[in-house]
Structures are given as structure tokens and as C-alpha cells.
Design an enzyme around this catalytic site. Structure first.
Site, PDB file in Angstrom:
ATOM      1  N   SER A 574      61.603   2.732  25.285  1.00 36.52           N
ATOM      2  CA  SER A 574      62.164   1.429  25.645  1.00 36.52           C
ATOM      3  C   SER A 574      61.036   0.401  25.707  1.00 36.52           C
ATOM      4  CB  SER A 574      62.935   1.544  26.961  1.00 36.52           C
ATOM      5  OG  SER A 574      63.776   0.440  27.143  1.00 36.52           O
ATOM      6  N   ASP A 660      73.068   2.155  21.286  1.00 40.15           N
ATOM      7  CA  ASP A 660      72.239   1.678  22.387  1.00 40.15           C
ATOM      8  C   ASP A 660      72.488   0.184  22.604  1.00 40.15           C
ATOM      9  OD1 ASP A 660      70.262   1.059  24.213  1.00 40.15           O
ATOM     10  OD2 ASP A 660      68.674   2.115  23.151  1.00 40.15           O
ATOM     11  N   HIS A 696      71.274   4.614  24.999  1.00 41.31           N
ATOM     12  CA  HIS A 696      69.867   4.387  25.326  1.00 41.31           C
ATOM     13  C   HIS A 696      69.158   5.693  25.679  1.00 41.31           C
ATOM     14  CE1 HIS A 696      66.593   1.656  26.081  1.00 41.31           C
ATOM     15  NE2 HIS A 696      66.419   2.103  27.308  1.00 41.31           N
TER      16      HIS A 696
END
Length: 726
Positions: A574, A660, A696
């Protein structure tokens, strides 16, 4: 046989212009996932990655089996009491998802007896056990499954739970009648994570998100009515604010919190007044004051107060006792505050809650997350005079680096549950009775096989940044590793949002350590390990400190005799994926491989478009490049996608998911395409691996997660020169 060739990606010019600067983006067309050509391209990328890494499959299989063999697959969580029931989850060998259960609790004994969890054996039903939700059965026809909220009613009559069936974090709310054991027809679509039943179980409080997937409304659903008639309790129109709600520890009030990374605005709404609450009500501290804070109601001798953890003129926060506000006159209100835990430069106060007997404060000292306790009797004395509270901690923790984090506390319970974790010590769950100082170990995560924590070691070292700042490092490896010889290193980092990379035990990580890899976590600026200033020095116009700290960590490691400087790999996810991309642009020659998980590598493009999910919320973290040319130029100077150089890069794997909603798949897809177009042709071909039914966190289910970890580790180990046979 010729080597596999990567898919050919067409280049279509799209020009972005801001502040007199124009950037030509050749791969923005990949953003349209409704375009069959995009899906075909992504599928081809997966096929290419599978072929080019086929030789790593034996090592992946070996690591997966190691994780599986070390894990007690048929296990259960420690039962958690709510009302008159104990709730817990069972995991079953061969099953991807948990089974959620409960049993009745004892109510006629001492505190210790009433709050001692029942003895439940893995794989063995207990008397009066009820299965509330078998997630495996619920998920059997779904491409993806993620359990969001799981909210039993206080009286045990009803269960509210939500499910994400695609990975896009859009949940469907369900209701289950625990008495008739029937799933109700009543559902609510597109609910944000975190819904919960009100204490009387007549209504559900939930949040919904706007088109940019920002939670912006708090709604109340009355059970048995149509969701079309749900009342909007609070609407947040400011696109830079994130809205949430929770129940206070004493269950008296709904806490509505709108905020970002720099300031908050909180409303305390007694449940008895929900029907009359309106947005013109007085917040505890208005957002105009630019104060970041949290609150917890507390009743002392029938008088209602608020515990406020705030950062006004207290960068690491201060905890105070205050009356309920009667106006928005901030200066007058501040004059009524009484300090509970004063600000300190070396301690970051993170929040406070209540048990039946004690105040519980979460704080961070010298990178370590800890819990502090003080009797409510002392808080009563403070309410009357200027009494100074005395805090204590549970004793008996001997790891150098550990995390002590609150799991649950409630004003109607004498017990506080917390988890204790260390890098090489399996997770322990403790129940602490602060009134008697009784600390009870309820569970230690079992690790099967010949595991012993004595076989591993973890400790702190410090690197020096370019400006002389000392960067804390967590080092872990086999205890019997010959530290006079060089070894491969996997360097991990994050460094954003004041998130701390706290010590956590990981069974999968043992597969690296047992192969002689030294695992290093770099606690770089932008995280929260050393307090609020550590974060502030790694955000907005200080963001580059995050990346240069990471490179400085590499230089420090490379200078050690126990590190093979030719075999340092890096990994992050991320915002940590942005870290990986920026680091590679700064110093690609220093690394043997890199894995970027759901990487935020096209940050400037994303943040320039407030219509994209969560983009406007990011302005408080990175700055607003739309309004500020300085921010625009600064971001453009480090964002990974726009700073790739025509030099040799190490082998790179970008791992992402199609659904995501936090970091769109298009960012790593564009990044990989641009890498291939730009970097020196003597580089290994960068790879894109995309989960087509995931979010995610990747695919759903524990076995899927284990295989994902095994894939990442096998990629790293292969390029470290670790034998692929495992």
C-alpha cells in the site's frame, strides 16, 4: 524453447496539466476495467507471470506446506463475553473461513468465575454450543468472502453481520435471529465496514460511503422496517473528512467522529436522545479549532464527564477530564479541563477507555505500545480536587521488543483483555483484573513442529539518516546464525499515516528465518513509532525523509559484516508499496529484488482527481497538489510512476487485486508497463500479479492468504539465491 515474452501494452497519450506543467501518461487507458481489452491484458499479465516464475513453484509449495504444518488448523479464538454469552470462532482443518459460535455464560459466581472463559477444545463441541454463522457455508457460492461487522445484541436475541462478496469493501448487512436460528430476509446493501446494533437491539447504526468511497453518512436502521426509510443521523459534506461512529465504553452514548489525520470533530449522543439529535448540536471541540482528539464518557458519583485525549499544544497528546461542553467557546471550555495524564515528549498517548474499576490508557513509549491503569477512585478524586493520578502496568513481560495492545474493555466488566506480541514470541491473549492485579494467560498461539522461541532472536539497532536522525530498526534472525559471516536480508517498511510497524509474531516469517534470512523492519519517519513528530517529519513536504531513511537503513545494513550487501531485498504494501517504488528510483543498484504489494505508486495522478476513491482524504497526508504548486512539484519529484530512470533495476514483482478500492489495480499495472518501457534492457522484466477476485488484502480465505505469502517469499528467496527446492 524461447523465453516467455511479456504482453505488449499499447501506449495512448493522455496529457495531465497543472500549474504550468504537463505530463504525458501513456497508460492511463488501463484504468477502465469495464473495457474487455483491459481485462484481457491483465489476464495475459497473470499468464506471463505464471510462466516466468514457474520454476519457483516447488519453493512456493514447500513454504505453503511449512506454514500449514506449523499452524493448528482446527483451533478456536479465546471466548469473549458480551451480555450473558461467550462468543468465539472455530477454525476447521481444510476450511477457509471461521465458524462463529457461542455458549451461555455463568452469572451467579464471583467476578473471577463469571469472567473465566469456558473450556472449549479445538474440534470438540461443548454443551449448549450454538453455531451462529458458518462462514464456509455462507461463502460456498461466492467468488470472495470477507466478514465485516459481527455484532451480537447485548441480550443475545439478535446478530447483525455484514459480508463483502467481491473485495471492493462494499458490504451487505444481514440479520440473524439467534432464538429461532433463522436468517432474516431483511438486508441493507452497500454498507461501509463497522456497523453495529444499538444496546437495546432495536436499531442498527451504520455508515455509507459516497462515490469516492469516503464514509460520509451515519444512518440508523430500525429493525423490521425498510432501509429506504432509514434516518440520516449525520451527514459530512467535507470531502477531506472521514466519518465514523462507535458505542461508548459505558454503552450510554453514540460517538460520532468526523476527522482526518490532522483534526477531529466529535459528537456525544446519548442513545436516549437519538430521535432528537440534529447536526446543529454542539460538538465536544469544533473542527475550526484544528484539534485532533478522542473522547470517552464517564460517570463519577452520578456526575457526567468526558475523558478527552487531545493534541492542543501537546503534540504527543494529553488526557484530561472535562465536563460536557455547553458552548463552542473553546478557551472557556479549556479552562475547565483537569489533567489526567500530562503531555510528555517521550510518550505518545493514543487513547483511553474504561473497565468497571479502572481507567485504561493506551500509550507508546520508546516505540513500544503499552497499557497503563489507574483506579476510577483516583479519577473521582481528580473530579473533586487536583489529585494526580498514579498509573501502573501489568508485570512480567521480558521481550526487548513487544506490543501490548487492548483487545476489549467495557465499563460493565472487571476484566480487561489485551494481546501481547513480540517478533519471535507467539501471540498471547491475557485477561487482566486490575482491581486485584491478577494477570491470566488465556491462550498462546500454538506453533506446531519443533518450534521454540529460543531458536530465534529479535533486538533493536539504530541507523543514521542523511540528516543525522537516528532510525530504529527491528532485527530478527535465527539465534544460531553465524554473525561473523554475511547473510541475505529482507528489509521491510511502511512509513505513512502515523502507522507503527509494531512487533507481531508471524508463523510464515519462520520460513525466511530458517533459511538464514535476516528480517529487518525499518521504523522510518512517517510512521508513529517515536511519537507524533516522527510522523510529522515524514508527511507532506517532509515526505522524502521516509524514502531516504529507508535507503539509509540499507546503507547501514550493507556496512555490517553479517549482511551480504549483494542480497538485500525489499518489500512493502500500500503506502509501503509507494516506499518500495520511490526507493527503487533512488537506489535500484542496492537491491537484489523487490516485492510491492498493492502499491500506491501513481500517487500524484490519484490525488489530483478528487472523484477517485479516497483521493480528497489524502490531501491531509500528502498535501493538496491541486491548489498548491509547491506540493505538486514536490510530489512529482518522488512519486514512483513519474521518476523511473533508464538504468538497471532489480527483479520487481507488483502484486495487486482487481477490486481493491484503496489502491486501484491500475497503479501497479501502469507502473509495471512504464518500468518495462523505461528501465535499462539488461534489467529483469518487472512482473505484475493480479488477483482477479480480491481486494486490498488480496484473495479471501486463510489458505489463499498462505499461498499469497508463499508466492512473495519464494520470489524474494529465489533472487537471493536460495535453492528453489526449498
Amino acid at each position: 524453447m524461447s523465453a516467455p515474452q511479456p504482453p505488449q501494452t499499447k501506449r495512448l497519450s493522455s496529457v495531465r496539466s497543472y500549474h504550468g506543467d504537463s505530463f504525458t501518461d501513456s497508460y492511463e487507458w488501463l484504468r477502465d476495467k469495464e473495457n474487455p481489452e483491459v481485462i484481457d491484458y491483465l489476464t495475459a499479465e497473470n499468464t506471463f507471470t505464471e510462466r516466468i516464475t514457474a520454476g519457483q513453484q516447488p519453493l512456493r509449495d514447500t513454504i505453503f506446506e511449512e506454514i500449514k504444518e506449523r499452524t493448528l488448523e482446527t483451533d478456536l479464538s479465546v471466548p469473549q463475553r458480551k451480555g450473558n454469552f461467550w462468543y468465539y470462532s472455530r477454525s476447521v482443518e481444510g476450511k477457509q473461513y471461521p465458524v462463529m459460535c457461542r455458549v451461555p455464560a455463568q452469572t451467579d459466581g464471583t467476578d473471577s468465575e463469571n469472567f473465566t472463559p469456558p473450556t472449549v477444545e479445538p474440534g470438540t463441541p461443548v454443551d449448549h454450543e450454538t453455531v451462529l454463522l458458518d462462514c464456509n457455508e455462507f461463502a460456498k457460492d461466492l467468488p470472495f468472502f470477507s466478514l465485516g461487522s459481527f455484532s451480537p445484541a447485548e441480550d443475545g436475541s439478535l446478530l447483525a453481520f455484514s459480508v463483502d462478496a467481491s473485495g471492493d469493501e462494499r458490504f451487505t448487512q444481514h440479520f440473524y435471529n439467534c432464538e429461532t436460528q433463522q436468517l432474516l430476509d431483511e438486508t441493507i446493501d452497500n454498507v461501509f465496514a463497522g456497523s453495529f446494533l444499538a444496546p437495546d437491539a432495536t436499531s442498527l447504526i451504520y455508515t455509507v460511503a459516497d462515490d469516492s468511497w469516503r464514509p460520509y453518512q451515519i444512518r440508523r436502521h430500525v429493525l423490521g422496517t425498510s432501509a429506504d426509510n432509514d434516518a440520516v443521523l449525520f451527514n459530512e459534506p467535507d470531502v477531506t473528512m472521514w466519518l465514523g461512529a462507535e458505542i461508548s465504553a459505558d454503552k450510554s452514548a453514540l460517538l460520532i467522529d468526523s476527522g482526518n489525520s490532522e483534526f477531529s470533530e466529535i459528537y456525544v449522543v446519548p442513545f436516549a436522545e437519538l430521535d432528537t439529535f440534529h447536526e446543529a448540536a454542539t460538538p465536544v471541540i469544533a473542527r475550526a479549532q484544528k484539534v485532533q482528539y478522542s473522547v470517552e464518557p464517564v460517570t463519577l458519583d452520578s456526575q457526567k464527564y468526558l475523558l478527552i485525549c487531545h493534541n492542543f499544544e501537546a503534540v504527543n497528546s494529553e488526557l484530561v477530564l472535562a465536563p460536557y461542553p455547553e458552548s463552542e467557546d473553546f478557551d472557556s471550555y479549556r479552562a475547565l479541563w483537569k489533567p489526567v495524564m500530562k503531555h510528555r515528549e517521550d510518550v505518545r498517548i493514543e487513547g483511553a477507555t474504561l473497565s468497571a474499576t479502572h481507567l485504561v490508557v493506551s500509550a507508546r513509549a520508546n516505540t513500544t505500545s503499552r497499557l497503563f491503569f489507574s483506579p476510577l477512585s483516583q479519577l473521582r478524586e481528580l473530579a473533586i480536587n487536583d489529585h494526580q493520578l498514579v498509573f501502573s502496568e501489568p508485570a512480567g513481560f521480558d521481550d526487548e521488543l513487544y506490543t501490548c495492545s487492548l483487545t476489549s474493555a467495557s465499563a460493565d466488566s472487571p476484566v480487561v483483555r489485551f494481546s501481547y506480541e513480540a517478533w519471535v514470541t507467539p501471540t498471547r491473549v491475557y485477561d487482566f483484573f486490575p482491581a486485584t492485579d491478577q494477570l491470566l494467560l488465556r491462550k498462546e498461539t500454538p506453533v506446531l513442529g519443533d518450534f521454540s522461541t529460543d531458536n530465534y532472536t529479535a533486538y533493536r539497532l539504530w541507523a543514521s539518516a542523511e540528516d543525522g536522525t537516528r532510525i530504529p530498526l527491528s532485527i530478527m534472525h535465527r539465534a544460531d546464525l553465524d554473525m561473523t559471516a554475511p547473510h541475505p536480508v529482507l528489509q521491510y517498511g511502511y512509513g505513512s499515516y502515523e502507522a507503527s510497524m509494531d512487533p507481531v509474531f508471524g508463523i510464515a516469517r519462520l520460513s525466511l528465518l530458517d533459511r538464514g534470512v535476516i528480517f529487518v523492519v525499518a521504523h522510518i519517519r512517517g510512521g508513529g513509532e517515536l511519537g507524533r513528530n516522527w510522523y510529522l517529519k515524514g508527511k507532506k513536504l517532509h515526505k522524502k525523509n521516509t524514502f531516504t531513511d529507508f535507503v539509509a537503513t540499507t546503507d547501514f545494513l550493507a556496512s555490517q559484516e553479517w549482511v551480504d550487501e549483494k542480497r538485500i531485498a525489499i518489500m512493502g504494501g500500500s503506502a509501503g508499496g509507494l516506499l518500495i517504488g520511490a526507493t527503487l528510483n533512488l537506489a535500484p543498484e542496492k537491491y537484489c529484488a523487490a516485492v510491492a504489494q498493492v502499491p500506491f505508486v501513481d500517487a500524484l495522478t490519484t490525488i489530483l482527481d478528487p472523484e477517485l476513491p479516497l483521493s480528497a482524504l489524502e490531501w491531509e497526508e500528502w498535501g493538496n497538489p491541486i491548489e498548491s504548486s509547491e506540493v505538486y512539484e514536490y510530489m512529482k519529484s518522488y512519486t514512483p510512476y513519474e521518476n523511473i530512470r533508464p538504468v538497471v533495476y532489480p527483479p520487481i514483482a507488483a502484486v495487486t487485486s482487481l477490486n481493491d478500492t484503496r489502491v486501484f489495480y491500475v497503479e501497479p499495472a501502469k507502473w509495471v508497463a512504464q518500468l518495462r518501457h523505461t528501465i535499462d534492457k539488461n534489467s529483469a522484466t518487472p512482473l505484475l500479479k493480479i488477483e482477479m477476485d480480491g481486494g486490498h488484502g488480496g484473495g479471501s480465505g486463510r489458505y489463499t492468504r498462505w499461498r499469497d505469502i508463499a508466492w512473495d517469499y519464494a520470489f524474494i528467496l529465489t533472487h537471493m539465491g536460495i535453492p528453489t527446492a526449498g
